[in-house]
Design an enzyme around this catalytic site. Sequence first.
Site, PDB file in Angstrom:
ATOM      1  CB  CYS A  90      -0.907   0.009   1.237  1.00  0.00           C
ATOM      2  SG  CYS A  90      -2.265   1.204   1.109  1.00  0.00           S
ATOM      3  CB  CYS A 116      -1.733   4.882   3.410  1.00  0.00           C
ATOM      4  SG  CYS A 116      -1.707   3.339   4.341  1.00  0.00           S
ATOM      5  CB  CYS A 150      -4.445   3.707  -0.016  1.00  0.00           C
ATOM      6  SG  CYS A 150      -4.828   3.593   1.742  1.00  0.00           S
ATOM      7  CE  LYS A 189      -7.675  -1.278   4.575  1.00  0.00           C
ATOM      8  NZ  LYS A 189      -6.312  -0.875   4.208  1.00  0.00           N
ATOM      9  NE  ARG A 219      -6.715   4.811   8.841  1.00  0.00           N
ATOM     10  CZ  ARG A 219      -7.893   5.131   8.340  1.00  0.00           C
ATOM     11  NH1 ARG A 219      -8.441   6.292   8.663  1.00  0.00           N
ATOM     12  NH2 ARG A 219      -8.512   4.318   7.525  1.00  0.00           N
ATOM     13  CD  GLU A 270     -14.144  -4.599  -4.099  1.00  0.00           C
ATOM     14  OE1 GLU A 270     -13.212  -5.160  -4.700  1.00  0.00           O
ATOM     15  OE2 GLU A 270     -14.291  -3.362  -4.108  1.00  0.00           O
ATOM     16  CE  LYS A 324      -7.337  -3.712   7.738  1.00  0.00           C
ATOM     17  NZ  LYS A 324      -6.253  -3.060   7.096  1.00  0.00           N
ATOM     18  CB  SER A 355      -5.092  -1.511  15.227  1.00  0.00           C
ATOM     19  OG  SER A 355      -5.899  -0.639  14.460  1.00  0.00           O
ATOM     20  CE1 TYR A 375      -1.169  -5.180  14.536  1.00  0.00           C
ATOM     21  CE2 TYR A 375      -3.562  -5.328  14.544  1.00  0.00           C
ATOM     22  CZ  TYR A 375      -2.395  -4.872  13.963  1.00  0.00           C
ATOM     23  OH  TYR A 375      -2.440  -4.121  12.823  1.00  0.00           O
TER      24      TYR A 375
HETATM   25  C1  PBG Z   1      -3.054   0.296   4.957  1.00  0.00           C
HETATM   26  C2  PBG Z   1      -3.609  -0.560   6.018  1.00  0.00           C
HETATM   27  C3  PBG Z   1      -4.421  -0.205   7.107  1.00  0.00           C
HETATM   28  C4  PBG Z   1      -4.559  -1.356   7.879  1.00  0.00           C
HETATM   29  C5  PBG Z   1      -3.887  -2.366   7.226  1.00  0.00           C
HETATM   30  N1  PBG Z   1      -3.326  -1.866   6.069  1.00  0.00           N
HETATM   31  C6  PBG Z   1      -4.958   1.098   7.535  1.00  0.00           C
HETATM   32  C7  PBG Z   1      -5.925   1.824   6.741  1.00  0.00           C
HETATM   33  O1  PBG Z   1      -6.428   1.365   5.709  1.00  0.00           O
HETATM   34  O2  PBG Z   1      -6.172   2.949   7.132  1.00  0.00           O
HETATM   35  C8  PBG Z   1      -5.293  -1.453   9.191  1.00  0.00           C
HETATM   36  C9  PBG Z   1      -4.812  -2.513  10.130  1.00  0.00           C
HETATM   37  C10 PBG Z   1      -5.279  -2.386  11.527  1.00  0.00           C
HETATM   38  O3  PBG Z   1      -6.071  -1.500  11.907  1.00  0.00           O
HETATM   39  O4  PBG Z   1      -4.843  -3.218  12.336  1.00  0.00           O
HETATM   40  N2  PBG Z   1      -3.885   0.662   3.930  1.00  0.00           N
END
Ligand code: PBG
Length: 327
Positions: A120, A122, A130, A195, A205, A233, A248, A274, A313
């Site tokens: 990605c 970002c 992204c 996602k 983030r 998707e 996700k 997270s 995690y």
């Molecule tokens: C990057 C990405 C993100 C996560 C995984 N890859 C953040 C987002 O899309 O803002 C989130 C993972 C998490 O919250 O544990 N694009």
Amino acid sequence: MSFPVTRLRRLRATDTLRGMVAEVRVGVDNLISPLFFDARLQRPEPIAAMPGQMRWPIAAAAEACGPLSEAGVRAVLLFGLPDAKDEEGSASWQATGVIQQAVGAIRSQVPGLFVITDVCLCEYTTHGHCGVLRGHEVDNDATLPLLARQALSHVEAGADMIAPSDMMDGRVSELRRYLDSHGHTEIPIMAYSAKYASAFYGPFREAADSAPAFGDRRAYQMDPANAREALAEAALDVAEGADIIMVKPALAYLDVIRRVRDAVTCPVAAYNVSGEYSMIKAASAAGWIDESRAVREVLTSIKRAGADLIISYHSLDAARAIKSSQW
Ligand code: PBG
């Protein structure tokens, strides 16, 4: 047959019986641990919003991965914080980039660990989106070749699998084509297919320093209201060559995991993100829930919903608990 002949409690009486009839079980083989590597660090730095998680310097690859490997966790998913960002995220495809170096370090210092890289932009762009911008819009098609360069450089550094999380249309076929044309036909793609634009990414983030500088990600990540669209998707990503489909976040989307599981034949992964982790940590720190029981219940529910693989995690703690039969 009904009561009094049928008594469903009979099979709940002992640990042995419960274990014999458990419909699903989380195994260490199912767990993938995310890890953050930060090119600017000399020593590990705790992530305040995610107690127990660190940003690791590249030099600490063995320290970061050794305990996972010893606990039986077979795979890690890497995120990188570069030492410099720009508009295009060019630090993401440098051979000397943070992920490329971290992959190399893990390969040599923790052999046998399966290394997946998040693909990605970002974490690498100054604006935190992204993809590349055209005005204030993320330009889908202009982003694809940059993702392909990034993916190839991860693979050239030794990544075993790539996981695109950008949510651009067509990226799986772009990555598959680009990797294949460079001879990497055997590298699998785990696509973040469904996602969602989620509040549960908040702690990540902070950890990955990847919050968008303006606006949000709702023009490319999915609307939480939509489940049928997740099937679209997933079907597209399968058709484009994805080997594993991911949903996700996990907990607010267990129905989506189940529906995707029933719709595709390839393995399904779910990302226990997270915010889901931080909520459990915060509640257990306050003494409001029993952490290890809550973790077991959460991971088991993700498995029951239909996920074959769980990115979490909690993986290290869960693997240790499973190994010591404290599960
Ligand atoms: C990057 C990405 C993100 C996560 C995984 N890859 C953040 C987002 O899309 O803002 C989130 C993972 C998490 O919250 O544990 N694009």
